[in-house]
Every structure is written in structure tokens, then in C-alpha cells.
Design an enzyme around this catalytic site. Structure first.
Site, PDB file in Angstrom:
ATOM      1  N   ASP A  43     -12.806  47.730  26.654  1.00 18.35           N
ATOM      2  CA  ASP A  43     -11.539  47.004  26.599  1.00 18.35           C
ATOM      3  C   ASP A  43     -11.621  45.908  25.524  1.00 18.35           C
ATOM      4  OD1 ASP A  43      -8.889  46.331  28.194  1.00 18.35           O
ATOM      5  OD2 ASP A  43      -9.868  44.441  27.670  1.00 18.35           O
ATOM      6  N   LYS A  77      -5.069  45.389  22.378  1.00 12.14           N
ATOM      7  CA  LYS A  77      -3.833  44.711  22.804  1.00 12.14           C
ATOM      8  C   LYS A  77      -3.136  44.000  21.647  1.00 12.14           C
ATOM      9  CE  LYS A  77      -6.382  43.772  27.041  1.00 12.14           C
ATOM     10  NZ  LYS A  77      -7.734  43.395  26.582  1.00 12.14           N
ATOM     11  N   HIS A 110      -0.114  42.272  25.209  1.00 14.17           N
ATOM     12  CA  HIS A 110      -1.111  41.429  25.866  1.00 14.17           C
ATOM     13  C   HIS A 110      -0.500  40.474  26.891  1.00 14.17           C
ATOM     14  CE1 HIS A 110      -5.374  39.713  25.000  1.00 14.17           C
ATOM     15  NE2 HIS A 110      -5.051  39.535  26.252  1.00 14.17           N
TER      16      HIS A 110
END
Ligand code: A2P
Length: 315
Positions: A43, A77, A110
């Protein structure tokens, strides 16, 4: 590794490696180590400032034959300063260039927060743009375009409430696949999780260990790893308290992304995904909810600005 099957039929590993706060100079090794021991879900985010170094680690891992691109799930993101329609795809392309990839498995908005291109620090009201001026719908249309172009195989959001998800679902042509939010035993987000499940949206839990390495940590914050119920469950299953927190997240059907740059803890965290907790153990931890946010969003709620904690979290 447990996986979830998505609406697209793709599979996402339940536990991934978080890279927020993984500093330059140490994140390269953490990524290489993680891939070598079996992490298949990473991530990332542009705002973490470490995507170039992570990209080098990916390139070297592929080159060394540690893993194939198609066997990794990679998320990134869109930052708050890039919500305008003309900025979304260029921001994604910059992330792809930094990560040395030609597609992401998942791209997320985000925060439901829009900001001017180069906000001064500390933030003032002038740093922000309201969602009336740059609606999420405008940003989402470009996320859909990124999906259509194959730059992001899946798209989703982060830090969205049920109310904001419902609004998004009212016009989305491509439904979000994920909502990534803070979640752990002290902030269980039961209503949000139930809503996500009912809409076939995967909820990803960030800060599952309480993110004690973040800046501006408050004094006297609760410590989940020394919580009595967590510690006693850990003893019962022969695991560490951190592993219980992660196993709890996976056992309730969320994906979870603990951050570590330490080889021992990387291994420990990965192994936690395989720990089955009994329904009695899940229930005991289920009682710990205090609706306590470690990441409370106060940094967005500046005087005279468009965002407040009430309109951010819708509670
Ligand atoms: P480190 O990177 O040195 O391992 P979160 O994922 O909630 O943001 O928490 C990350 C913090 O928790 C980091 O300080 C990280 O330190 C630490 N951490 C990660 N895994 C473990 C673990 N298994 N036990 C204890 N602390 C951990």
C-alpha cells in the site's frame, strides 16, 4: 495468505504492507525483504514521499525474479492537491513513473478533502478548496477514466463515511471497489463495514496497530498492544498482541495494512493473517470499541476553512 475475491474476479491478499512513515533510506530494504518473505500486497501513496524508492525496490525485485508484476497487488492514492479534473490522470502517471509501473491494481482518492496546488505550511483556510468548488463527482469521473484506460485496474476511496459513499454510489458509473479507513479494536467502524459489505466494497483497515510512529502523537493515547483483552487473547493463541490485532482485522473480513520496516516484525505481521480467532475471542475484542480515532482529521479543520470534523466524518 487469505485473499478476497472482488467484483472484477481479481483477488486481493487480505494483509498488505503499509508504507506511510516508512522513511527514505529504509523503505527500499523493507520492500525487498517483504517481497522475499511472501508479501504480495503493498500500500503506497504519493504523499508519503517515498514512491521513487519503492519503485526502485519493485524494479529490482522483478529483475531478480523475486516476484512477477502480475503476482503483486499495488495500491496508491491521489493526493488532495490533485482533485481537479485536469490533474487526476497526470498525478496517477507521476505515481506510475515513480513506482516504475505501467498500471496500479488500485488507485484511491486519499481524502474527501480538496486543496490548492501548493498549500503553505502550516495550513490555513486558503490552503483548502471546498467540495462545492471541486466536487468528488469531478474527481471520480477522472478516476473512472483512469480505470477505463487500464492505468488503474480498480478504483476506490479512502476516509469516506457511509454518507459520502452513498452520495458517490448515486452517480458512479464504476462503483468504488475499496474504502480504506482507520480501523482497529478501538475504532471498529461496524456500521461502515456492514455498509461496505452490503455494497460489495472491501474495507481496508489502516493504522491497525495505532501508528505510534506518526508525528504529533498525543500524550496518554490508549495502547492497544497492552490492552488486557488483546494480551490475554494473544496468550491463548500463542501469538503477539500485534498479531492478534491483525488477525482480528482479517477474521472480520477487512484487508489490513500494517507498516513495518523491521524484518522480524514484517514476518510476524505476515504470519498473523493465518491466525484464526474463535467467535468468543472475536466477541471479546469486539467489545473494546471506543470510537477512538488516532488519525482524527484535525489537521484539515482549520479556522474559517471549508472542512470541519463534523463535515469530514459526518458524525
Ligand atoms: P517498525 O516499522 O519499526 O516495525 P501502523 O501499522 O498502525 O501504522 O503501526 C506502525 C507502527 O507499529 C510502527 O511504529 C512499527 O514499527 C510498529 N510495528 C509494526 N509491526 C509491529 C509488531 N508486530 N509489533 C510491534 N510493533 C510493530
Amino acid at each position: 495468505m487469505k485473499t478476497y475475491t472482488l467484483r472484477s474476479n481479481a483477488q486481493v491478499p487480505a494483509l498488505g504492507l503499509g508504507t506511510w512513515k516508512a522513511a527514505k533510506g529504509e523503505v527500499y530494504k523493507a520492500i525487498r525483504d517483504a517481497i522475499k518473505i511472501g508479501y504480495r500486497h503493498i500500500d503506497c501513496a504519493a504523499v508519503y514521499g517515498n514512491e521513487e524508492e519503492i519503485g526502485q525496490a519493485f524494479a529490482d525485485a522483478f529483475e531478480a525474479g523475486d516476484v512477477k508484476r502480475e503476482d503483486l497487488w499495488i495500491t496508491s492514492k491521489l493526493w488532495n492537491t490533485q482533485h481537479k479534473k485536469e490533474n487526476v490522470i497526470p498525478a496517477l502517471k507521476k505515481t506510475l513513473a515513480d513506482l516504475q509501473l505501467d498500471y496500479l491494481d488500485l488507485y484511491l482518492i486519499h481524502w474527501p478533502i480538496a486543496m490548492v496546488p501548493n498549500p503553505s505550511m502550516p495550513f490555513t483556510a486558503e490552503s483548502f478548496v471546498s467540495l462545492e468548488e471541486i466536487p468528488i463527482a469531478e474527481t471520480w469521473e477522472q478516476m473512472e477514466e483512469a480505470h477505463r484506460q487500464g492505468l488503474a485496474k480498480h478504483i476506490g476511496v479512502s476516509n469516506f463515511s457511509v454518507k459520502k459513499l452513498k452520495d458517490l454510489l448515486s452517480y458512479a458509473k464504476v462503483k468504488p471497489f475499496f474504502n480504506q479507513v482507520e480501523s482497529h479494536p478501538l475504532l471498529q467502524q461496524k456500521e461502515l463495514l456492514a455498509f461496505c459489505k452490503s455494497e460489495d466494497i472491501v474495507m481496508t483497515a489502516y493504522s491497525p496497530l495505532g501508528s505510534k510512529d506518526r508525528p504529533n502523537i498525543k500524550e496518554n493515547e490508549p495502547d492497544m498492544m497492552s490492552n488486557e483483552a488483546v494480551v490475554s487473547t494473544a496468550k491463548e493463541v500463542g501469538a503477539t498482541p500485534a498479531q492478534v490485532l491483525l488477525a482480528w482485522a482479517v477474521n472480520r473480513g477487512t484487508t489490513v495494512i500494517p507498516k513495518s520496516v523491521n524484518p522480524e516484525r514484517l514476518k510476524q505481521n505476515l504470519e498473523a493473517a493465518a491466525i484464526d480467532l474463535s467467535s468468543a475471542q472475536m466477541e471479546i475484542i469486539g467489545k473494546l470499541d471506543l470510537h477512538h480515532r488516532f488519525i482524527d482529521g484535525t489537521f484539515w479543520a482549520v479556522k474559517d476553512g471549508p472542512y470541519t470534523l463534523a463535515n469530514l466524518w459526518d458524525e
